[in-house]
Design a protein around this motif. Structure first.
Motif, PDB file in Angstrom:
ATOM      1  N   VAL A 194       0.853  -1.184   0.000  1.00 52.10           N
ATOM      2  CA  VAL A 194       0.000   0.000   0.000  1.00 52.10           C
ATOM      3  C   VAL A 194       0.892   1.237   0.000  1.00 52.10           C
ATOM      4  N   HIS A 195       0.657   2.137  -0.935  1.00 53.59           N
ATOM      5  CA  HIS A 195       1.510   3.323  -0.996  1.00 53.59           C
ATOM      6  C   HIS A 195       0.720   4.554  -1.391  1.00 53.59           C
ATOM      7  N   CYS A 196       1.232   5.700  -0.936  1.00 53.91           N
ATOM      8  CA  CYS A 196       0.789   7.002  -1.421  1.00 53.91           C
ATOM      9  C   CYS A 196       2.020   7.623  -2.071  1.00 53.91           C
ATOM     10  N   THR A 197       2.380   8.843  -1.743  1.00 57.10           N
ATOM     11  CA  THR A 197       3.617   9.413  -2.275  1.00 57.10           C
ATOM     12  C   THR A 197       4.795   9.062  -1.380  1.00 57.10           C
ATOM     13  N   ALA A 198       4.738   9.506  -0.133  1.00 59.01           N
ATOM     14  CA  ALA A 198       5.844   9.267   0.796  1.00 59.01           C
ATOM     15  C   ALA A 198       5.600   8.079   1.712  1.00 59.01           C
ATOM     16  N   GLY A 199       4.367   7.592   1.756  1.00 61.21           N
ATOM     17  CA  GLY A 199       4.056   6.502   2.670  1.00 61.21           C
ATOM     18  C   GLY A 199       3.984   6.943   4.114  1.00 61.21           C
ATOM     19  N   LEU A 200       3.638   8.220   4.334  1.00 58.97           N
ATOM     20  CA  LEU A 200       3.618   8.767   5.686  1.00 58.97           C
ATOM     21  C   LEU A 200       2.231   9.261   6.111  1.00 58.97           C
ATOM     22  N   GLY A 201       1.287   9.340   5.180  1.00 57.05           N
ATOM     23  CA  GLY A 201      -0.030   9.868   5.510  1.00 57.05           C
ATOM     24  C   GLY A 201      -1.154   8.943   5.090  1.00 57.05           C
ATOM     25  N   ARG A 202      -1.484   8.960   3.815  1.00 56.15           N
ATOM     26  CA  ARG A 202      -2.634   8.199   3.337  1.00 56.15           C
ATOM     27  C   ARG A 202      -2.452   6.692   3.462  1.00 56.15           C
ATOM     28  N   ALA A 203      -1.303   6.174   3.039  1.00 56.26           N
ATOM     29  CA  ALA A 203      -1.084   4.721   3.067  1.00 56.26           C
ATOM     30  C   ALA A 203      -1.130   4.150   4.483  1.00 56.26           C
ATOM     31  N   PRO A 204      -0.406   4.725   5.447  1.00 56.01           N
ATOM     32  CA  PRO A 204      -0.513   4.184   6.801  1.00 56.01           C
ATOM     33  C   PRO A 204      -1.912   4.347   7.386  1.00 56.01           C
ATOM     34  N   ALA A 205      -2.639   5.392   7.004  1.00 52.44           N
ATOM     35  CA  ALA A 205      -4.008   5.561   7.497  1.00 52.44           C
ATOM     36  C   ALA A 205      -4.894   4.414   7.030  1.00 52.44           C
ATOM     37  N   VAL A 206      -4.739   3.998   5.781  1.00 53.77           N
ATOM     38  CA  VAL A 206      -5.523   2.875   5.260  1.00 53.77           C
ATOM     39  C   VAL A 206      -5.169   1.589   6.007  1.00 53.77           C
ATOM     40  N   ALA A 207      -3.886   1.369   6.244  1.00 51.17           N
ATOM     41  CA  ALA A 207      -3.465   0.177   6.970  1.00 51.17           C
ATOM     42  C   ALA A 207      -4.003   0.178   8.398  1.00 51.17           C
ATOM     43  N   ILE A 208      -3.966   1.325   9.057  1.00 55.11           N
ATOM     44  CA  ILE A 208      -4.464   1.428  10.434  1.00 55.11           C
ATOM     45  C   ILE A 208      -5.971   1.187  10.474  1.00 55.11           C
ATOM     46  N   ALA A 209      -6.699   1.789   9.535  1.00 53.62           N
ATOM     47  CA  ALA A 209      -8.148   1.590   9.490  1.00 53.62           C
ATOM     48  C   ALA A 209      -8.475   0.116   9.268  1.00 53.62           C
ATOM     49  N   TYR A 210      -7.713  -0.535   8.403  1.00 51.71           N
ATOM     50  CA  TYR A 210      -7.927  -1.973   8.184  1.00 51.71           C
ATOM     51  C   TYR A 210      -7.728  -2.755   9.479  1.00 51.71           C
ATOM     52  N   MET A 211      -6.656  -2.484  10.198  1.00 51.19           N
ATOM     53  CA  MET A 211      -6.394  -3.202  11.442  1.00 51.19           C
ATOM     54  C   MET A 211      -7.473  -2.915  12.480  1.00 51.19           C
ATOM     55  N   PHE A 212      -7.942  -1.678  12.533  1.00 49.55           N
ATOM     56  CA  PHE A 212      -8.981  -1.275  13.474  1.00 49.55           C
ATOM     57  C   PHE A 212     -10.294  -1.983  13.163  1.00 49.55           C
ATOM     58  N   TRP A 213     -10.674  -2.003  11.911  1.00 53.58           N
ATOM     59  CA  TRP A 213     -11.976  -2.536  11.535  1.00 53.58           C
ATOM     60  C   TRP A 213     -12.013  -4.054  11.396  1.00 53.58           C
ATOM     61  N   PHE A 214     -10.871  -4.647  11.043  1.00 49.49           N
ATOM     62  CA  PHE A 214     -10.897  -6.079  10.729  1.00 49.49           C
ATOM     63  C   PHE A 214     -10.038  -6.958  11.636  1.00 49.49           C
ATOM     64  N   CYS A 215      -9.255  -6.356  12.518  1.00 41.05           N
ATOM     65  CA  CYS A 215      -8.344  -7.165  13.327  1.00 41.05           C
ATOM     66  C   CYS A 215      -8.681  -7.163  14.816  1.00 41.05           C
ATOM     67  N   GLY A 216      -9.838  -6.636  15.165  1.00 38.01           N
ATOM     68  CA  GLY A 216     -10.303  -6.745  16.531  1.00 38.01           C
ATOM     69  C   GLY A 216      -9.563  -5.923  17.562  1.00 38.01           C
ATOM     70  N   VAL A 217      -8.905  -4.855  17.141  1.00 38.23           N
ATOM     71  CA  VAL A 217      -8.195  -3.987  18.095  1.00 38.23           C
ATOM     72  C   VAL A 217      -8.781  -2.586  18.034  1.00 38.23           C
ATOM     73  N   ASP A 218      -8.537  -1.799  19.084  1.00 34.08           N
ATOM     74  CA  ASP A 218      -9.005  -0.425  19.064  1.00 34.08           C
ATOM     75  C   ASP A 218      -8.070   0.440  18.224  1.00 34.08           C
ATOM     76  N   LEU A 219      -8.491   1.667  17.965  1.00 34.11           N
ATOM     77  CA  LEU A 219      -7.733   2.549  17.076  1.00 34.11           C
ATOM     78  C   LEU A 219      -6.358   2.881  17.640  1.00 34.11           C
ATOM     79  N   LYS A 220      -6.280   3.129  18.936  1.00 41.04           N
ATOM     80  CA  LYS A 220      -4.994   3.481  19.535  1.00 41.04           C
ATOM     81  C   LYS A 220      -3.991   2.341  19.380  1.00 41.04           C
ATOM     82  N   THR A 221      -4.438   1.118  19.599  1.00 44.92           N
ATOM     83  CA  THR A 221      -3.540  -0.031  19.459  1.00 44.92           C
ATOM     84  C   THR A 221      -3.038  -0.160  18.028  1.00 44.92           C
ATOM     85  N   ALA A 222      -3.958  -0.059  17.063  1.00 44.17           N
ATOM     86  CA  ALA A 222      -3.564  -0.160  15.655  1.00 44.17           C
ATOM     87  C   ALA A 222      -2.613   0.973  15.272  1.00 44.17           C
ATOM     88  N   TYR A 223      -2.941   2.177  15.719  1.00 45.71           N
ATOM     89  CA  TYR A 223      -2.123   3.358  15.396  1.00 45.71           C
ATOM     90  C   TYR A 223      -0.725   3.221  15.994  1.00 45.71           C
TER      91      TYR A 223
END
Length: 285
Positions: A194-223
């Protein structure tokens, strides 16, 4: 944490400095590199106060673009991290981080050779690109050649564009982006890059949202788990907003903007099930 069946978290979560050394040469920037290969296989974006020098062979246009981009990044993301596009002139033109066994977050591939590396060295089977056309044009990337190389190597190239440095665009785009990511991971045919331009904003946000919504953890843990491996500054409020949008089942529900900052940092099981169903329903859209 041990491995889980959906590949969300596993023993891949280790120190970002593990088995790594710093290469210190006068002719090179200070980079985190592998012991085995002269390439960036973790993260080469450093805090601005670390004193990284730009590659002296970079042309003025590239330098101006990087300066413009990093100024915007610091202003909109309140992030001290920088993107060094010119690393691609002398070393592998990407920097990336393994988040789980099957999920990699990183910067934009710059040339077809980057696709060869992702296929051969990282066993990537899917690429999810979050850039808009203007992002790609800004850096002079030949996207057609990259997409062509993806087809030749058997990598599925997907795009879910979101506007850079725009939390509202990210919020509205997260459900479809996570839908593509969740589908690719569920296919189980290889890793997802998963990539955006620098991999520092959009791409990690998508990965975090995926972990939050599909991996059974809260947002702080995923973040915290992602940012401990890849120092970056994704917009947490945009993720919370997208969570609210997906979990909302009452048209009279209180507006997200009036909720406290901790709202939707966690969700109930029924809300997670609702979100997962709605995200999966976006496949193919």
């Amino acid at each position: 944490m041990g491995a889980v069946s959906n590949g969300c978290f596993s023993s891949v979560f280790t120190s970002p400095l593990e088995n790594e050394v710093f290469l210190k040469e006068k002719s090179f920037p200070r980079l985190l590199v592998s012991n085995k290969f002269l390439k960036v296989n973790k993260i080469s974006c450093r805090k601005s106060e670390s004193g990284i020098q730009e590659n002296p062979t970079s042309n003025r246009s590239s330098k101006n673009n990087m300066e413009e981009y990093n100024i915007a990044m610091k202003k909109m993301m309140r992030s001290p991290y920088e993107y060094h596009h010119d690393l691609g002139e002398w070393i592998l033109g990407m920097n990336y981080t393994h988040i789980t066994n099957n999920l990699i977050v990183g910067s934009q591939p710059q040339k077809p050779e980057d696709i060869d590396h992702l296929k051969q060295e990282e066993k990537v089977a899917y690429i999810l690109n979050l850039q808009q056309d203007k992002d790609i044009e800004f850096w002079g990337i030949n996207l057609q050649s990259i997409v062509k190389r993806c087809k030749e190597t058997g990598i599925r190239h997907m795009r879910r564009p979101a506007r850079d440095f725009d939390p509202d665009s990210l919020r509205s785009g997260l459900p479809k982006a996570v839908s593509s990511l969740e589908w690719a991971i569920s296919e189980g045919k290889g890793k997802v890059y998963v990539h955006c331009t620098a991999g520092l904003g959009r791409a990690p946000a998508v990965a975090i949202a995926y972990m939050f919504w599909f991996c059974g953890v809260d947002l702080k843990t995923a973040y915290d788990r992602l940012t401990s491996k890849r120092p970056c500054g994704p917009n947490k409020r945009a993720i919370r907003g997208a969570t609210y949008d997906l979990a909302k089942n009452d048209p009279w529900k209180e507006p997200f903007e009036s909720l406290p900052d901790y709202a939707f940092e966690n969700i109930a099981d029924w809300e997670r099930n609702l979100i997962q169903g709605r995200v999966r329903g976006l496949r193919g859209t």
